[in-house]
Design a protein around this motif. Structure first.
Motif, short mmCIF file in Angstrom:
data_model
loop_
_atom_site.label_atom_id
_atom_site.label_comp_id
_atom_site.label_asym_id
_atom_site.label_seq_id
_atom_site.Cartn_x
_atom_site.Cartn_y
_atom_site.Cartn_z
N PRO A 60 0.82 -1.23 0.00
CA PRO A 60 0.00 0.00 0.00
C PRO A 60 0.84 1.27 0.00
O PRO A 60 0.46 2.28 -0.59
CB PRO A 60 -0.83 -0.13 1.28
CG PRO A 60 -0.84 -1.60 1.59
CD PRO A 60 0.48 -2.12 1.12
N THR A 61 1.99 1.24 0.69
CA THR A 61 2.87 2.42 0.73
C THR A 61 4.18 2.06 0.05
O THR A 61 4.92 1.18 0.52
CB THR A 61 3.13 2.83 2.19
OG1 THR A 61 3.69 1.71 2.91
CG2 THR A 61 1.83 3.28 2.85
N GLN A 62 4.50 2.75 -1.02
CA GLN A 62 5.72 2.49 -1.77
C GLN A 62 6.84 3.39 -1.24
O GLN A 62 7.26 4.35 -1.88
CB GLN A 62 5.47 2.75 -3.26
CG GLN A 62 4.42 1.86 -3.89
CD GLN A 62 4.98 0.49 -4.24
OE1 GLN A 62 6.19 0.28 -4.28
NE2 GLN A 62 4.09 -0.46 -4.48
N ASP A 63 7.35 3.07 -0.03
CA ASP A 63 8.41 3.88 0.55
C ASP A 63 9.78 3.36 0.10
O ASP A 63 9.90 2.38 -0.61
CB ASP A 63 8.30 3.90 2.08
CG ASP A 63 8.22 2.49 2.66
OD1 ASP A 63 8.90 1.59 2.13
OD2 ASP A 63 7.44 2.29 3.62
N ARG A 64 10.82 4.04 0.55
CA ARG A 64 12.17 3.69 0.10
C ARG A 64 12.62 2.34 0.65
O ARG A 64 13.42 1.66 0.02
CB ARG A 64 13.15 4.77 0.53
CG ARG A 64 13.28 4.99 2.03
CD ARG A 64 14.09 6.25 2.31
NE ARG A 64 14.28 6.49 3.73
CZ ARG A 64 15.39 6.17 4.40
NH1 ARG A 64 16.40 5.58 3.76
NH2 ARG A 64 15.49 6.42 5.70
N TYR A 65 12.10 1.94 1.79
CA TYR A 65 12.47 0.63 2.33
C TYR A 65 11.87 -0.50 1.48
O TYR A 65 12.53 -1.52 1.23
CB TYR A 65 12.00 0.52 3.78
CG TYR A 65 12.55 1.60 4.68
CD1 TYR A 65 13.90 1.61 5.02
CD2 TYR A 65 11.73 2.60 5.18
CE1 TYR A 65 14.41 2.61 5.84
CE2 TYR A 65 12.21 3.59 6.00
CZ TYR A 65 13.56 3.59 6.32
OH TYR A 65 14.07 4.59 7.12
N THR A 66 10.65 -0.29 1.05
CA THR A 66 10.04 -1.29 0.18
C THR A 66 10.79 -1.41 -1.14
O THR A 66 11.06 -2.51 -1.64
CB THR A 66 8.56 -0.94 -0.08
OG1 THR A 66 7.88 -0.88 1.17
CG2 THR A 66 7.91 -1.98 -0.97
N ARG A 67 11.14 -0.25 -1.73
CA ARG A 67 11.88 -0.27 -2.99
C ARG A 67 13.24 -0.92 -2.83
O ARG A 67 13.71 -1.65 -3.72
CB ARG A 67 12.02 1.15 -3.53
CG ARG A 67 10.69 1.77 -3.97
CD ARG A 67 10.93 3.04 -4.76
NE ARG A 67 11.56 4.08 -3.93
CZ ARG A 67 10.89 4.98 -3.22
NH1 ARG A 67 9.56 4.95 -3.23
NH2 ARG A 67 11.52 5.88 -2.50
N ALA A 68 13.90 -0.68 -1.72
CA ALA A 68 15.21 -1.30 -1.49
C ALA A 68 15.09 -2.81 -1.37
O ALA A 68 15.94 -3.56 -1.89
CB ALA A 68 15.84 -0.72 -0.22
N MET A 69 14.06 -3.26 -0.69
CA MET A 69 13.87 -4.70 -0.54
C MET A 69 13.52 -5.36 -1.87
O MET A 69 14.02 -6.44 -2.20
CB MET A 69 12.77 -4.97 0.48
CG MET A 69 12.61 -6.43 0.84
SD MET A 69 11.30 -6.62 2.06
CE MET A 69 9.93 -5.89 1.16
N VAL A 70 12.70 -4.71 -2.68
CA VAL A 70 12.34 -5.24 -3.99
C VAL A 70 13.58 -5.34 -4.87
O VAL A 70 13.80 -6.34 -5.57
CB VAL A 70 11.25 -4.38 -4.64
CG1 VAL A 70 11.07 -4.76 -6.11
CG2 VAL A 70 9.94 -4.53 -3.90
#
Length: 378
Positions: A60-70
């Motif tokens: 739901p929230t595309q933050d920088r931590y999510t992008r780094a993990m992806v």
């Protein structure tokens, strides 16, 4: 005159056999084609450690931590995110249809938990109908994702223990949580057994008439090509029905394979699959001159379909060109259908794609077989 061995007689026999081999083009092609096919498939197409597996991201929230993990997961080579903005319902449909092998769910409060070091969690749902597909990718999850978060927060990922303490990865193996191989193999065996027996027996049916010299009697009957074809292929539906009952009963009573879906969907899928196979066998019989040629052409079709359908080796582990080639075999679509219905409880809408593919095979093969049979009559 030498009674035991004469070089002249031997050379004459060898010359005779060479001429006969040149005239039997189908057999000669099998001798060269089958080794080449096996070499190409095993050398280039077969991969027991599949990479670039399709994955859906629910975040739901595309933050920088999510992008780094992806990004970290993609760098492992196992994951290929086909969508990064899927909803939970869309991801559920995709994994049920088999469009993705993994669904990565990141909670809406993931970023806040990372910044507070409040033991953030992510959920990885894996399609475990084929245990060999998910094993390698799952083994890299925890450490890779945790180290990516440590780098993003400015930490130094010097210890695996610290990385493991920063992030909790919850892995949910869908449809086969215990990773039992029989759940994947036994439903697939239904398609393999039907393909081998239905195509071979039907291919030899018309060829037997030609070899025994009774083809003229068959043609003298007041019957159309369609009636002759149906008269030849429909009796083998009884044989196929017996095989289906035996395999399904054994799957349930001996191997305890779950039956999550509706029986009528399985029966409809088996009907289309068997119909495509018997028409294919009939088509092979219009090309073959002898029963031996019919058997050779059957195995020429059987071997690549067995390897490229996803029965012996993970379908997603093959290169793109091999997956594209595998789509031309009815067995590929039947395996998707039978596994989705039996193991995932898929409904008719979910498996509409395999149903339409099998129906297209039936229509195409019937048209070609009827056209080929008319040419044979001429």
């Amino acid at each position: 005159m030498n009674r035991f061995l004469s070089l002249g007689r031997l050379l004459a026999l060898l010359r005779k056999e060479s001429i006969q081999m040149r005239r039997d083009r189908i057999t000669f092609a099998m001798m060269l084609g089958i080794p080449l096919i096996q070499l190409m498939l095993f050398g280039f197409a077969i991969n027991t450690d599949p990479k670039m597996l399709p994955t859906a991201l629910v975040a739901p929230t595309q933050d920088r931590y999510t992008r780094a993990m992806v990004s970290a997961l993609e760098l492992t080579g196992y994951y290929r995110f086909v969508t990064t903005d899927a909803t939970a319902a869309e991801a559920e449909t995709m994994i049920a249809r088999g469009d993705v092998a993994f669904v990565v769910t990141v909670p809406s409060d993931f970023g806040r938990r990372v910044e507070r070091a409040d033991h953030p969690q992510i959920l990885i749902e894996a399609d475990a109908t084929d245990p060999s597909v998910a094993s390698g990718a799952i083994s890299t999850l925890g450490t890779v994702a945790a180290e990516a978060l440590l780098r993003e927060t400015g930490g130094e990922a010097t210890a695996a223990e610290r990385a493991a303490g920063q992030l909790s990865v919850v892995v949910h193996r869908r449809y086969n949580p215990e990773g039992i191989t029989q759940y994947n193999i036994v439903p697939g065996l239904l398609g393999v057994i039907l393909q081998l027996t239905m195509v071979m027996m039907t291919a030899m049916a018309l060829t037997r008439e030609i070899e025994r010299g009774t083809m003229e009697n068959l043609l003298s009957m007041p019957a159309t090509p369609l009636e002759i074809m149906l008269g030849k292929v429909l009796p083998y539906f009884v044989v196929g029905a017996v095989q289906v009952v035996v395999v399904l009963v054994a799957a349930r009573l001996i191997f305890n394979v779950p039956f999550q879906g509706a029986l009528h969907i399985i029966v409809a899928g088996v009907f289309l699959f068997v119909l495509a196979l018997v028409i294919l066998g009939y088509l092979i019989s219009t090309v073959s001159r002898t029963q031996m040629q019919a058997m050779q052409l059957t195995f020429f079709f059987f071997l690549p379909s067995l390897m490229l359908s996803g029965f012996m080796f993970p379908f997603r582990g093959m290169p793109v060109w091999a997956q594209t080639l595998g789509e031309i075999f009815p067995l590929t679509h039947f395996l998707r259908l039978i596994r989705a219905v039996m193991l995932k409880g898929a409904d008719a809408v979910t498996v509409a794609g395999p149903f339409l593919a099998l129906f297209a095979f039936v229509v195409l093969l019937m048209a070609v077989a009827l056209r080929r049979f008319r040419q044979t009559l001429d």
